[in-house]
Design a protein around this motif. Structure first.
Motif, PDB file in Angstrom:
ATOM      1  N   MET A   1      52.873  -0.269  -9.780  1.00  0.00           N
ATOM      2  CA  MET A   1      53.188   1.297  -9.290  1.00  0.00           C
ATOM      3  C   MET A   1      51.964   2.108  -9.466  1.00  0.00           C
ATOM      4  O   MET A   1      51.636   2.268 -10.742  1.00  0.00           O
ATOM      5  CB  MET A   1      54.459   1.605  -9.635  1.00  0.00           C
TER       6      MET A   1
ATOM      7  N   ARG B   1      61.714   5.646 -12.512  1.00  0.00           N
ATOM      8  CA  ARG B   1      61.025   5.824 -11.365  1.00  0.00           C
ATOM      9  C   ARG B   1      60.747   4.240 -10.848  1.00  0.00           C
ATOM     10  O   ARG B   1      61.180   3.781  -9.576  1.00  0.00           O
ATOM     11  CB  ARG B   1      59.708   6.402 -11.314  1.00  0.00           C
TER      12      ARG B   1
ATOM     13  N   SER C   1      62.744   2.662  -7.434  1.00  0.00           N
ATOM     14  CA  SER C   1      61.819   2.268  -6.236  1.00  0.00           C
ATOM     15  C   SER C   1      62.068   0.889  -5.891  1.00  0.00           C
ATOM     16  O   SER C   1      61.466   0.553  -5.130  1.00  0.00           O
ATOM     17  CB  SER C   1      60.324   2.553  -6.745  1.00  0.00           C
TER      18      SER C   1
ATOM     19  N   ARG D   1      61.079  -2.880  -2.182  1.00  0.00           N
ATOM     20  CA  ARG D   1      60.426  -1.751  -2.524  1.00  0.00           C
ATOM     21  C   ARG D   1      60.798  -0.387  -1.686  1.00  0.00           C
ATOM     22  O   ARG D   1      60.453  -0.626  -0.532  1.00  0.00           O
ATOM     23  CB  ARG D   1      58.966  -1.849  -2.965  1.00  0.00           C
TER      24      ARG D   1
ATOM     25  N   LEU E   1      59.393   3.244  -2.582  1.00  0.00           N
ATOM     26  CA  LEU E   1      58.909   3.847  -3.628  1.00  0.00           C
ATOM     27  C   LEU E   1      59.177   5.411  -3.431  1.00  0.00           C
ATOM     28  O   LEU E   1      59.279   6.119  -2.643  1.00  0.00           O
ATOM     29  CB  LEU E   1      57.277   3.940  -3.234  1.00  0.00           C
ATOM     30  N   VAL E   2      59.436   5.894  -4.887  1.00  0.00           N
ATOM     31  CA  VAL E   2      60.128   7.052  -5.142  1.00  0.00           C
ATOM     32  C   VAL E   2      58.857   7.747  -5.687  1.00  0.00           C
ATOM     33  O   VAL E   2      58.016   7.338  -6.589  1.00  0.00           O
ATOM     34  CB  VAL E   2      61.341   7.105  -6.150  1.00  0.00           C
TER      35      VAL E   2
END
Length: 446
Positions: free
Chosen positions: A42, A73, A77, A84, A86-87
């Motif tokens: 990430m 996170r 995510s 996935r 993503l945050v």
């Protein structure tokens, strides 16, 4: 309201661990190794380890803020099916977890401030001539002598630096404050407050007049050390997390890099950004000028260290050092040391590009990542801070370790530095104290 006691902190820590376990279950119950791998993939996430995750999920201790945020996170995510999603770091949901950490950190600080477990110093006693001779013999034979632990005001430290004039030992706290000690670790008044998050790196200008600092709030500050005041606030125009700093040898340039895939360069005197260097789609884990100012070494997470010429701002060479956590030039500029994420420490010839063998592998048995390396001022020794909580010392000439290992008892060691005269070695990490050692001396002609 009375100050929270140890039981309240423990209850809060247990509650946080339960919430983490629930979040993990809601996201499909990924294994610890899977979480580590996902975090590594990430962008902008701090590296995780299985041991840190085990401690977090079991409530054994309060993890660093960046470790907890990376864990949360990473879990957020990925959905329960492993898809996935993503945050971003700044989402409100992340902010909730950040506040939980700050509440617990406040409880921990109040608990520590009660003074529980602090004993009075023993009466001062004279040191016998025989003891002094034993100390001298140990040092001359290559042994390192530990001094007493120095407890600092913050709960932990990520960075440290000695000032060239030997007046200060600067410490970057997890609370965003920079604390100044004398070289033996005694507190100096007026800490430097300006950052709003963990201080990641510190470096003094060669004349000792300025101190540069970077933090997880994405800012770089310059400080007037004499008057202990900021020089105009944070430097302008940077973006993203910057955790590597460097001054050019003459102090005219200030450089910073981190997760953003580029190096920012400012004119130190005017504070104006004069250039950015595109280092590719990789974060920067190490940044340092050669002692003569002819090179700027930039170590990327992709395993390639680029060598830039400040005269032309073009890449003049590349060395494939492997994924590393830090780099350092020898005082004469003839060697470049790399600290490996796999526990390796290697020495390279900065004038020889390519993927060839290192000039020297420093002998080491540890497998934990080496967070940082630094040369002694005379170039005789290389020190490394290791994520297993130890500090290692090697002879540069043959790459062999010095007798014994230094158990820093830091949980994880993040940074290490020699004093300007080479007589002291200091380290910081996951602990509220600073470790200081007297370093060995070489016999004349030895």
């Amino acid at each position: 309201m009375s100050a929270p006691n140890k039981t309240e902190f423990s209850v809060g820590l247990d509650r946080l661990a339960e919430e983490l376990r629930q979040l993990r279950a809601d996201r499909g119950g990924p294994t610890l190794n899977m979480i580590v791998s996902r975090a590594a993939a990430m962008p902008g996430a701090s590296p995780l380890s299985v041991s840190a995750l085990s401690e977090a999920f079991n409530g054994k201790r309060l993890q660093r803020l960046d470790t907890l945020m990376s864990l949360v996170r990473t879990l957020l995510s990925y959905d329960e099916d492993g898809k996935r999603c993503l945050v971003a770091r700044g989402t409100p949901e992340m902010g909730v977890w950040r506040e939980r950490w700050r509440d617990l950190d406040h409880m921990r600080s109040q608990r520590s401030s009660t003074g529980v477990g602090i004993s009075e110093r023993a009466p001062v006693r004279a040191v016998s001539p025989l003891a002094l001779q034993a100390l001298a013999d140990d040092l001359e034979c290559g042994y390192v002598v530990a001094l007493r632990h120095v407890q600092g005001p913050a709960d932990e430290y990520d960075a440290l630096a000695f000032s060239p004039d030997r007046q200060y030992l600067a410490l970057g706290g997890c609370d965003g404050v920079i604390y100044l000690q004398d070289p033996m670790g005694n507190a100096v008044t007026n800490p430097l407050a300006g950052h709003r998050d963990i201080v990641r790196d510190l470096t003094f200008s060669s004349d000792g007049r300025l101190l540069a600092s970077s933090a997880d709030d994405g800012t770089v500050w310059l400080w007037d050390v004499t008057f202990r005041v900021p020089v105009g606030g944070s430097l302008p125009d940077s973006e993203g997390i910057l955790d590597s700093l460097a001054f050019s040898p003459d102090g005219s340039l200030s450089a910073a890099a981190g997760f953003v895939g580029c190096v920012y360069l400012w004119d130190t005197a005017t504070r104006e950004m004069i250039r950015t260097l595109d280092v590719g789609q990789t974060r920067v884990d190490g940044l340092t000028f050669s002692p003569d100012g002819s090179m700027l070494a930039v170590a990327g997470y992709d395993g390639i260290t680029q060598l830039w010429s400040p005269a032309t701002w073009e890449v003049t060479g590349c060395i494939s050092v492997g994924k590393c956590c830090g780099i350092a030039f020898a005082p004469d500029g003839k060697l470049l040391a790399s600290a490996g994420g796999d526990g390796s420490v290697r020495l390279w010839d900065p004038l020889v590009s390519g993927t060839g063998n290192a000039v020297r592998d420093c002998s080491s048995a540890q497998k934990e990542a080496v967070s940082a390396v630094t040369f002694s001022p005379d170039g005789q020794f290389l020190a490394g801070a290791v994520m297993d909580g130890t500090v290692r010392l090697w002879n540069v000439a043959d790459g062999q370790p010095l007798p014994g290992s230094l158990d820093a008892s830091l949980g994880e060691a993040y940074d290490v530095a020699f004093s300007p005269d080479g007589g002291l070695l200091a380290a910081v990490g996951y602990h509220d104290s600073i470790r200081i050692w007297i370093t060995p001396v070489h016999r004349a002609g030895g």
